[in-house]
Each structure stands twice: as structure tokens, then as C-alpha cells.
Design a protein around this motif. Sequence first.
Motif, PDB file in Angstrom:
ATOM      1  N   ILE A 287       0.814  -1.224   0.000  1.00  0.00           N
ATOM      2  CA  ILE A 287       0.000   0.000   0.000  1.00  0.00           C
ATOM      3  C   ILE A 287       0.846   1.272   0.000  1.00  0.00           C
ATOM      4  CG2 ILE A 287      -2.083  -0.985   1.059  1.00  0.00           C
ATOM      5  CD1 ILE A 287      -1.039   0.280   3.741  1.00  0.00           C
ATOM      6  N   GLU A 288       2.127   1.156   0.300  1.00  0.00           N
ATOM      7  CA  GLU A 288       2.930   2.376   0.371  1.00  0.00           C
ATOM      8  C   GLU A 288       4.404   2.038   0.188  1.00  0.00           C
ATOM      9  OE1 GLU A 288       2.501   4.459   4.097  1.00  0.00           O
ATOM     10  OE2 GLU A 288       3.462   6.270   3.312  1.00  0.00           O
ATOM     11  N   ILE A 289       5.122   2.903  -0.531  1.00  0.00           N
ATOM     12  CA  ILE A 289       6.579   2.784  -0.631  1.00  0.00           C
ATOM     13  C   ILE A 289       7.180   4.045  -0.012  1.00  0.00           C
ATOM     14  CG2 ILE A 289       8.546   2.338  -2.131  1.00  0.00           C
ATOM     15  CD1 ILE A 289       6.591   1.307  -4.256  1.00  0.00           C
ATOM     16  N   ARG A 290       7.769   3.854   1.171  1.00  0.00           N
ATOM     17  CA  ARG A 290       8.279   4.987   1.941  1.00  0.00           C
ATOM     18  C   ARG A 290       9.782   5.144   1.729  1.00  0.00           C
ATOM     19  NH1 ARG A 290       5.052   7.454   4.991  1.00  0.00           N
ATOM     20  NH2 ARG A 290       6.824   8.619   5.809  1.00  0.00           N
ATOM     21  N   ARG A 291      10.274   6.304   2.059  1.00  0.00           N
ATOM     22  CA  ARG A 291      11.669   6.610   1.799  1.00  0.00           C
ATOM     23  C   ARG A 291      12.235   7.479   2.903  1.00  0.00           C
ATOM     24  NH1 ARG A 291      14.689   5.197  -2.727  1.00  0.00           N
ATOM     25  NH2 ARG A 291      15.332   7.045  -3.845  1.00  0.00           N
ATOM     26  N   GLN A 292      13.472   7.222   3.320  1.00  0.00           N
ATOM     27  CA  GLN A 292      14.170   8.151   4.216  1.00  0.00           C
ATOM     28  C   GLN A 292      15.660   8.116   3.901  1.00  0.00           C
ATOM     29  OE1 GLN A 292      13.614   6.588   8.251  1.00  0.00           O
ATOM     30  NE2 GLN A 292      15.650   5.679   8.169  1.00  0.00           N
ATOM     31  N   TYR A 293      16.364   9.134   4.375  1.00  0.00           N
ATOM     32  CA  TYR A 293      17.807   9.243   4.175  1.00  0.00           C
ATOM     33  C   TYR A 293      18.479   9.411   5.531  1.00  0.00           C
ATOM     34  CZ  TYR A 293      16.017  10.134  -0.456  1.00  0.00           C
ATOM     35  OH  TYR A 293      15.342  10.007  -1.649  1.00  0.00           O
ATOM     36  N   ASP A 310       4.405  12.590   0.534  1.00  0.00           N
ATOM     37  CA  ASP A 310       5.816  12.318   0.832  1.00  0.00           C
ATOM     38  C   ASP A 310       6.178  10.849   0.653  1.00  0.00           C
ATOM     39  OD1 ASP A 310       4.544  11.212   2.971  1.00  0.00           O
ATOM     40  OD2 ASP A 310       5.726  12.238   4.507  1.00  0.00           O
ATOM     41  N   SER A 311       5.286  10.098   0.005  1.00  0.00           N
ATOM     42  CA  SER A 311       5.605   8.702  -0.289  1.00  0.00           C
ATOM     43  C   SER A 311       4.733   8.280  -1.468  1.00  0.00           C
ATOM     44  CB  SER A 311       5.342   7.805   0.924  1.00  0.00           C
ATOM     45  OG  SER A 311       3.953   7.685   1.146  1.00  0.00           O
ATOM     46  N   ILE A 312       4.979   7.067  -1.952  1.00  0.00           N
ATOM     47  CA  ILE A 312       4.182   6.549  -3.066  1.00  0.00           C
ATOM     48  C   ILE A 312       3.093   5.651  -2.501  1.00  0.00           C
ATOM     49  CG2 ILE A 312       4.228   5.099  -5.124  1.00  0.00           C
ATOM     50  CD1 ILE A 312       7.133   6.007  -5.549  1.00  0.00           C
ATOM     51  N   THR A 313       1.843   6.005  -2.760  1.00  0.00           N
ATOM     52  CA  THR A 313       0.695   5.209  -2.319  1.00  0.00           C
ATOM     53  C   THR A 313      -0.151   4.874  -3.543  1.00  0.00           C
ATOM     54  OG1 THR A 313      -0.626   7.187  -2.009  1.00  0.00           O
ATOM     55  CG2 THR A 313       0.590   6.395  -0.076  1.00  0.00           C
ATOM     56  N   GLN A 314      -1.107   3.984  -3.372  1.00  0.00           N
ATOM     57  CA  GLN A 314      -1.971   3.627  -4.495  1.00  0.00           C
ATOM     58  C   GLN A 314      -2.745   4.843  -4.989  1.00  0.00           C
ATOM     59  OE1 GLN A 314      -1.817   0.862  -6.056  1.00  0.00           O
ATOM     60  NE2 GLN A 314      -3.701   0.582  -7.218  1.00  0.00           N
ATOM     61  N   SER A 315      -3.212   5.684  -4.071  1.00  0.00           N
ATOM     62  CA  SER A 315      -4.003   6.830  -4.530  1.00  0.00           C
ATOM     63  C   SER A 315      -3.105   7.834  -5.263  1.00  0.00           C
ATOM     64  CB  SER A 315      -4.742   7.487  -3.364  1.00  0.00           C
ATOM     65  OG  SER A 315      -3.822   8.005  -2.439  1.00  0.00           O
ATOM     66  N   TRP A 316      -1.861   7.949  -4.791  1.00  0.00           N
ATOM     67  CA  TRP A 316      -0.921   8.819  -5.499  1.00  0.00           C
ATOM     68  C   TRP A 316      -0.676   8.283  -6.911  1.00  0.00           C
ATOM     69  CZ3 TRP A 316       1.967  12.805  -6.698  1.00  0.00           C
ATOM     70  CH2 TRP A 316       3.176  12.627  -7.359  1.00  0.00           C
ATOM     71  N   CYS A 317      -0.508   6.959  -7.029  1.00  0.00           N
ATOM     72  CA  CYS A 317      -0.276   6.368  -8.346  1.00  0.00           C
ATOM     73  C   CYS A 317      -1.476   6.614  -9.254  1.00  0.00           C
ATOM     74  CB  CYS A 317      -0.014   4.866  -8.230  1.00  0.00           C
ATOM     75  SG  CYS A 317       1.643   4.516  -7.606  1.00  0.00           S
ATOM     76  N   GLU A 318      -2.678   6.414  -8.724  1.00  0.00           N
ATOM     77  CA  GLU A 318      -3.863   6.574  -9.561  1.00  0.00           C
ATOM     78  C   GLU A 318      -4.047   8.020  -9.997  1.00  0.00           C
ATOM     79  OE1 GLU A 318      -6.887   4.558  -7.330  1.00  0.00           O
ATOM     80  OE2 GLU A 318      -5.991   2.598  -7.823  1.00  0.00           O
ATOM     81  N   SER A 319      -3.628   8.969  -9.142  1.00  0.00           N
ATOM     82  CA  SER A 319      -3.818  10.366  -9.534  1.00  0.00           C
ATOM     83  C   SER A 319      -2.693  10.864 -10.445  1.00  0.00           C
ATOM     84  CB  SER A 319      -3.940  11.261  -8.289  1.00  0.00           C
ATOM     85  OG  SER A 319      -2.711  11.260  -7.593  1.00  0.00           O
TER      86      SER A 319
END
Length: 476
Positions: A287-293, A310-319
Amino acid sequence: MSSTRVSIIGTGLALLRLIQAQQPATSDPGNPALTTWKCSTAGGCVQQDTSVVLDWGFRWIHTAGGYESCTTSSGVNTTLCPDEATCAQNCVIEAANYTSAGVSVSGDSLTMQQYVESNGVYSNASPRLYLLGADGDYVMMQLLGGELSFDVDMSTLPCGENGALYLSEMSATGGRNEYNTGGAQYGSGYCDAQCPVETWKNGTLNPTGQSYCCNEMDILEANSMANAYTPHPCSTTDCDKGGCGFNPYAQGVTNYWGPGDTVDTSKPFTITTQFITNDGTKTGTLIEIRRQYIQNGKIIPNAKSSSGVDSITQSWCESSDGSAATFGGLTTMGQALGRGMVLIFSIWNDGSQYMNWLDSGSSGPCSSTAGNPATILAQDPTTHVIFSNIRWGDINSTYTNPGGPGTGSSSSSTIVKTTASHQTTTTKPTTTTTTTSVGATQTHWGQCGGQGWTGPTACASGTTCQVQNPYYSQCL
Ligand SMILES: *[C@@H]1O[C@H](CO)[C@@H](O)[C@H](O)[C@H]1NC(C)=O
Ligand SMILES: *[C@@H]1O[C@H](CO)[C@@H](O)[C@H](O)[C@H]1NC(C)=O
Ligand SMILES: *[C@@H]1O[C@H](CO)[C@@H](O)[C@H](O)[C@H]1NC(C)=O
Ligand SMILES: *[C@@H]1O[C@H](CO)[C@@H](O)[C@H](O)[C@H]1NC(C)=O
């Protein structure tokens, strides 16, 4: 032009050529060891016996009894290789010379050069490598419900370069078969979500030019000026070629990534990417691909857009990605990550688009022509990327929270290596045990390098390999 037989090759070779086929020409593939770690919350990080292997297409494939190339600039010599069985009878594949391929490995640190220097002349190397397990197959990294961390130094990557670390769902054996007994140990079986058409497909000669699509997860595509991470899910016949990537600059956070910026690309840092499932398990739905440094002893959260992304989610992908629905977006990507994918390292530049999609226009601060490979070669011939300290496993188990207690298995003494203790920028060329390509020498006027060139890179005595353009170097 490489049809002149060179007779100065050592005599020991014939003995090793008893096996026919476009089989290995030697018994030792000579792939350099690269230490990595597999981590769990309960057990900390355990060192893995891994190595890197150069892609098949970068190797010298030549006649079994001689030194005539079985490949041409556009594929294979169809007299020698009309079909897989005949090609396998006529031709052998050489172990790679990693030094001349622009690769050096020391401990857990991998350095990849865009160009390699010989006698003061730079020629294109642009290597692509895969992570190989001790069993001779690719490591099938299962990251669903888990995470991957590594350190990177991309301080010398200018506009137009792409230092990439990504995953593709290749076959674990590289398509090893009776005609290609080397398989993964010789870097065969590449595929990705751009559905490449290559001379070999899944380890087998591909005379009909079929494309080879597979799920791809781009963990890092970046230079010192811009970066993106992008899932590219596929159906059985096609892929989401654009994907729904996250690039901080494209999200309006223009001071996040660069020399002196929030993530200071003039120095090494750690990147952690987490693949979160709906139920926290390794079998759930992604459901989410998170990222940190992590840099200078601090965790740096991913950049956040003005609308809060601030991350990749399904709703972000669809939009953000019209193809997400067609290919299943994160759900499909998660299934591939659950089955296991091959870790790939590459460094490349782009003679047609100048990598503008990554670092120019709305994607980054670079001018639209800065990424011209000729400019890079003239201004930054030593450009390279260093990946090190690669760890994967349970969420929060692959990095140490430098801010203090409370983070996963930070008690494990094996994961205290952080960027700060790991800024090795000097690299030692790996000594490989390859001996048979020593004599592979190109004659005067012959080709000795260039993008896609798999033939000899050493020139006959009295001549040197000189770059004519990124695609062609010649012994002069
Ligand atoms: C292909 O191989 C044949 C047989 O060795 C050789 O005669 C011919 O010149 C080669 N063709 C090319 C384009 O290299
Ligand atoms: C590998 O290539 C390098 C230079 O590119 C050369 O100096 C070295 O001798 C080669 N090693 C082998 C084993 O062929
Ligand atoms: C690739 O080759 C391997 C070994 O021959 C085979 O098991 C696998 O199904 C093949 N994969 C594809 C996608 O063709
Ligand atoms: C991982 O660490 C973060 C930040 O400390 C925390 O919010 C999250 O719940 C942790 N996740 C797991 C599965 O431990």
C-alpha cells in the motif's frame, strides 16, 4: 572489422574449450565478491556470500576455436549464429574483465565508472551488474513488507548521468539451459519494464526480436542534481513504462536534493526504502513505498509536496499515472516484490534524451542540453557512482537510528556501519582470476570500445584505443 584472427593468445585455452556451446570459455566466471547483509528484527544483520556479475551483453562472445567475434554491432553474426543450437556449437562466452568494464569492488563497496581510461584516452564503459548468490543464481530479493538500505556516493555524477539501483523480476537462473550453462553466472536473462528487445532473451538467442517485459522497481535513479524512485508494474505482455515515480523537485521541493541541499549530494548518505503492506505482513497487499535518508548522523525524512505527498501510495499512483489502473499499480508491484526480484546496478547516460526526464524542466535544475554525453565526456570523464553497505530485511532492521534508541534491532552490532563510518572513496581495482581474455587484442584500425561493444578492448602493440564517439573507439 574484428574478423582478423589474432594468434598471440595463450595456449592453455584450448584445454578449457572442451565443452561446446556458447558456454563459458573458462571454468571460472571471475565475478568479484561484494559483501551484503540480510537483516531481521530478531537476529540483526547476517553477512551474505554474494558477488556481482556483469551483464551478458557486455561480454566477448567469439568462435570456440578462435577469436572471431560472434556478435556484431547489431546483434550476432548470422553465419555463426543462425539459431541457438548452432550458435552454441560455434561460440563461447568469455569471463568479464571487470577493470576494463569500469567496475571495482572492495569489501562491501562497489564503484562503477561511466568511462574507463587507457593510455590517457577515455572510452565508454557504462556497466550493468546483477547481485549473484553463492549458489550461482541471482539473489531473489523479497522486499514485500520489508526494506532495503544502502549507502551511495554520487558526488561526481553530473546532470545527464544516471546512477541506478533497481530491481527487475528476472529468472533466478538467468535462463540457464543446455546451450547456456553459465546462465546467471555470466549475466544472462535481463528484462525490465521498458520491454527491451535484446539479442538474447532469458538466456536464449532471440533471432525473432521478441521484447522481454518484466516488473521493475526503480529504487534509485539519480545524479547529484535530481533523483526519483518509481514502481513499474507489468501485465504478461506490457508494462507501466512511465510509472508513478516520486521526484522531490517535480513535487516542488527544489532545494531538497543537490550539493549543499537537504540531502547533500556532495557527500555520501544512506537511503532506506520501505515496502509497507496493508496488514504489516510479508504476504499482504503493498500500500505504500516509503523513503528516508541518513546523513551526518541524522535521519532525513522524504521531501513533502505542498499537498502533503511524501511517499508513493496507491491513490498517489492513480492520480499521477494514467496507466496505474491498467497494470495494477502498487498491488501488482507488491506481488512481484513478494515473489523476489533481482538487484541491478548501473551507470549510464543518454545520447537521445539527455536524461531530461530525470533532471531537467519540471524534473530538475539541469539545462536541457547539459546531459549530452559528449559534454559529460569532455567535462567529467571520471564520473562514477559508489554503492556500499547493502542491507535488506525486516522493516526498521537495516539501518541504525542515529538519534538514539527505539529503532528496530539497533542493538545488533553488525549494523552499526553507517554512512559516517563508510566514506571510502578510494577504490582498489579487483583482481579477477580471469586469464583467458588477456590476449584478446584488436588489430590496427579495429574497433576497441563504444557503447554496446563486447569485443576486445586492448589494442595491438604500437596502437592505442581512441574514442571517436560514445559508440565507437578505434585502435589507432
Ligand atoms: C560472419 O562469420 C563468417 C564465418 O566466420 C565470416 O566469414 C563473416 O565475415 C562474418 N561476418 C561478419 C559481418 O562479421
Ligand atoms: C583487464 O583490463 C585491464 C585494463 O583495461 C588490463 O590492464 C588487465 O591486464 C586486464 N586483465 C586481464 C586479466 O585480462
Ligand atoms: C526463463 O528461463 C527459465 C529457465 O529456462 C525458465 O524456467 C523460465 O520460465 C523462463 N522465463 C520466462 C519468462 O520465459
Ligand atoms: C519503524 O520505525 C518507525 C519510525 O521509528 C515507526 O514509526 C514504525 O512503526 C516502525 N515500524 C515497524 C514495523 O517497526
